[in-house]
Write an enzyme that holds these catalytic residues in place. Structure first.
Site, PDB file in Angstrom:
ATOM      1  CD  GLU A 106     -11.813  22.852  -4.584  1.00 30.23           C
ATOM      2  OE1 GLU A 106     -12.652  22.337  -4.028  1.00 30.23           O
ATOM      3  OE2 GLU A 106     -12.082  23.968  -5.253  1.00 30.23           O
ATOM      4  CG  ASN A 111      -4.492  12.052  -1.302  1.00 31.29           C
ATOM      5  OD1 ASN A 111      -4.123  11.022  -1.281  1.00 31.29           O
ATOM      6  ND2 ASN A 111      -5.862  12.401  -0.841  1.00 31.29           N
ATOM      7  CE1 TYR A 118     -10.415  11.771  -6.995  1.00 30.02           C
ATOM      8  CE2 TYR A 118      -8.915  13.263  -6.290  1.00 30.02           C
ATOM      9  CZ  TYR A 118      -9.831  12.457  -5.931  1.00 30.02           C
ATOM     10  OH  TYR A 118     -10.351  12.442  -4.843  1.00 30.02           O
TER      11      TYR A 118
HETATM   12  C1  LIG Z   1      -8.541   8.253  -2.499  1.00 34.44           C
HETATM   13  C2  LIG Z   1      -9.375   6.972  -2.248  1.00 34.44           C
HETATM   14  C3  LIG Z   1     -10.657   7.443  -2.289  1.00 34.44           C
HETATM   15  C4  LIG Z   1      -8.875   6.051  -3.156  1.00 34.44           C
HETATM   16  O1  LIG Z   1      -9.859   5.026  -2.984  1.00 34.44           O
HETATM   17  P1  LIG Z   1      -9.474   3.479  -3.525  1.00 34.44           P
HETATM   18  O2  LIG Z   1     -10.626   2.592  -3.301  1.00 34.44           O
HETATM   19  O3  LIG Z   1      -8.123   3.070  -2.882  1.00 34.44           O
HETATM   20  O4  LIG Z   1      -9.323   3.560  -5.172  1.00 34.44           O
HETATM   21  P2  LIG Z   1      -8.890   2.400  -6.162  1.00 34.44           P
HETATM   22  O5  LIG Z   1      -8.637   1.225  -5.691  1.00 34.44           O
HETATM   23  O6  LIG Z   1     -10.251   2.830  -7.320  1.00 34.44           O
HETATM   24  O7  LIG Z   1      -7.573   3.065  -7.046  1.00 34.44           O
HETATM   25  C5  LIG Z   1      -6.529   3.629  -6.283  1.00 34.44           C
HETATM   26  C6  LIG Z   1      -5.310   3.458  -6.912  1.00 34.44           C
HETATM   27  O8  LIG Z   1      -4.352   3.774  -6.099  1.00 34.44           O
HETATM   28  C7  LIG Z   1      -3.384   2.382  -5.926  1.00 34.44           C
HETATM   29  N1  LIG Z   1      -3.209   2.091  -4.494  1.00 34.44           N
HETATM   30  C8  LIG Z   1      -2.288   1.046  -4.213  1.00 34.44           C
HETATM   31  N2  LIG Z   1      -2.136   0.677  -3.130  1.00 34.44           N
HETATM   32  C9  LIG Z   1      -2.954   1.648  -2.459  1.00 34.44           C
HETATM   33  C10 LIG Z   1      -3.317   1.610  -1.158  1.00 34.44           C
HETATM   34  N3  LIG Z   1      -2.777   1.246  -0.218  1.00 34.44           N
HETATM   35  N4  LIG Z   1      -4.244   2.788  -0.976  1.00 34.44           N
HETATM   36  C11 LIG Z   1      -4.877   3.566  -1.768  1.00 34.44           C
HETATM   37  N5  LIG Z   1      -4.201   3.377  -3.179  1.00 34.44           N
HETATM   38  C12 LIG Z   1      -3.454   2.331  -3.686  1.00 34.44           C
HETATM   39  C13 LIG Z   1      -4.254   1.298  -6.765  1.00 34.44           C
HETATM   40  O9  LIG Z   1      -3.390   0.575  -7.315  1.00 34.44           O
HETATM   41  C14 LIG Z   1      -5.192   1.972  -7.700  1.00 34.44           C
HETATM   42  O10 LIG Z   1      -4.449   2.153  -8.882  1.00 34.44           O
HETATM   43  P3  LIG Z   1      -4.685   1.242 -10.099  1.00 34.44           P
HETATM   44  O11 LIG Z   1      -6.148   1.247 -10.391  1.00 34.44           O
HETATM   45  O12 LIG Z   1      -3.725   1.607 -11.076  1.00 34.44           O
HETATM   46  O13 LIG Z   1      -4.368  -0.107  -9.367  1.00 34.44           O
HETATM   47  C15 LIG Z   1      -8.710   6.364  -0.905  1.00 34.44           C
HETATM   48  O14 LIG Z   1      -7.113   6.124  -0.950  1.00 34.44           O
HETATM   49  C16 LIG Z   1      -8.966   7.133   0.492  1.00 34.44           C
HETATM   50  O15 LIG Z   1     -10.058   7.178   1.097  1.00 34.44           O
HETATM   51  N6  LIG Z   1      -7.956   7.847   0.910  1.00 34.44           N
HETATM   52  C17 LIG Z   1      -8.152   8.848   2.041  1.00 34.44           C
HETATM   53  C18 LIG Z   1      -8.903   9.871   1.821  1.00 34.44           C
HETATM   54  C19 LIG Z   1      -8.840  10.766   0.652  1.00 34.44           C
HETATM   55  O16 LIG Z   1      -7.662  11.047   0.493  1.00 34.44           O
HETATM   56  N7  LIG Z   1      -9.875  11.263  -0.027  1.00 34.44           N
HETATM   57  C20 LIG Z   1      -9.814  11.894  -1.263  1.00 34.44           C
HETATM   58  C21 LIG Z   1      -9.784  13.502  -0.841  1.00 34.44           C
HETATM   59  S1  LIG Z   1      -9.600  14.642  -2.339  1.00 34.44           S
END
Ligand SMILES: CC(C)(COP(=O)(O)OP(=O)(O)OC[C@H]1O[C@@H](n2cnc3c(N)ncnc32)[C@H](O)[C@@H]1OP(=O)(O)O)[C@@H](O)C(=O)NCCC(=O)NCCS
Length: 150
Positions: A106, A111, A118
């Site tokens: 979910e 977000n 996903y």
């Molecule tokens: C959702 C989350 C886990 C993703 O982790 P992440 O390590 O940033 O993920 P990735 O780097 O593998 O991919 C993120 C994508 O968003 C894009 N992105 C660009 N800037 C970004 C930023 N500042 N922060 C996050 N994502 C960004 C990336 O480019 C990437 O896409 P791409 O593969 O096309 O380049 C992270 O943003 C997070 O912890 N968010 C807060 C908690 C949350 O929302 N959890 C999910 C609850 S369902």
């Protein structure tokens, strides 16, 4: 930058607890995390490390036939570097090893980074759960079909 994904153990609990509070304003709690790791045979929790430093976490349950991602975060300064992708892939790999049919999660529709991530990993929008979150926001139920037989 070397990213390592490993199983979560008891030494990781303070990190997960403190980061969950920081990022989500709430946590599963240290006791629940402890119980998940020690007693829940269905739980699969992983930690991401960059240069030996903890930077992320994912929690999942291998319930049959639908496994579930419960929680996921990457610390703010390490986002956008592929770590979230690696954590989700670790759960997908477990599901495939355990012959799971569907993986669900979910997410808040607001977000956008997470929803797009996903979708890139093959999750589809399956349903909306009305007013799912405590603040009244709906949840998007997303499903990745894995094709396992369980
Ligand atoms: C959702 C989350 C886990 C993703 O982790 P992440 O390590 O940033 O993920 P990735 O780097 O593998 O991919 C993120 C994508 O968003 C894009 N992105 C660009 N800037 C970004 C930023 N500042 N922060 C996050 N994502 C960004 C990336 O480019 C990437 O896409 P791409 O593969 O096309 O380049 C992270 O943003 C997070 O912890 N968010 C807060 C908690 C949350 O929302 N959890 C999910 C609850 S369902």
């Amino acid at each position: 930058m070397s990213i390592i994904i490993r199983k979560m153990d008891l030494s990781d609990i303070p990190f997960v607890y403190q980061e969950e509070l920081k990022i989500f304003g709430k946590s599963l709690g240290e006791k629940t995390l402890y119980n998940e790791i020690i007693y829940n045979e269905l739980s699969r929790y992983f930690i991401a490390l960059v240069d030996d430093k903890r930077v992320g976490y994912i929690g999942s349950w291998m319930t049959v036939p639908n496994a579930e991602i419960l929680n996921l975060f990457v610390t703010e300064s390490h986002r956008g570097k592929g770590i979230g992708t690696r954590l989700i892939q670790a759960v997908i790999d477990r599901c495939e090893a355990e012959d799971i049919r569907d993986l669900t999660l979910e997410v808040r529709p607001s977000n956008t980074f997470a929803v797009e991530l996903y979708e890139k990993l093959g999750f589809e929008r399956a349903a909306v759960r009305k007013r799912y979150y405590a603040d009244g926001e709906d949840a998007l139920l997303m499903v990745k079909r894995l094709g396992g037989a369980t």
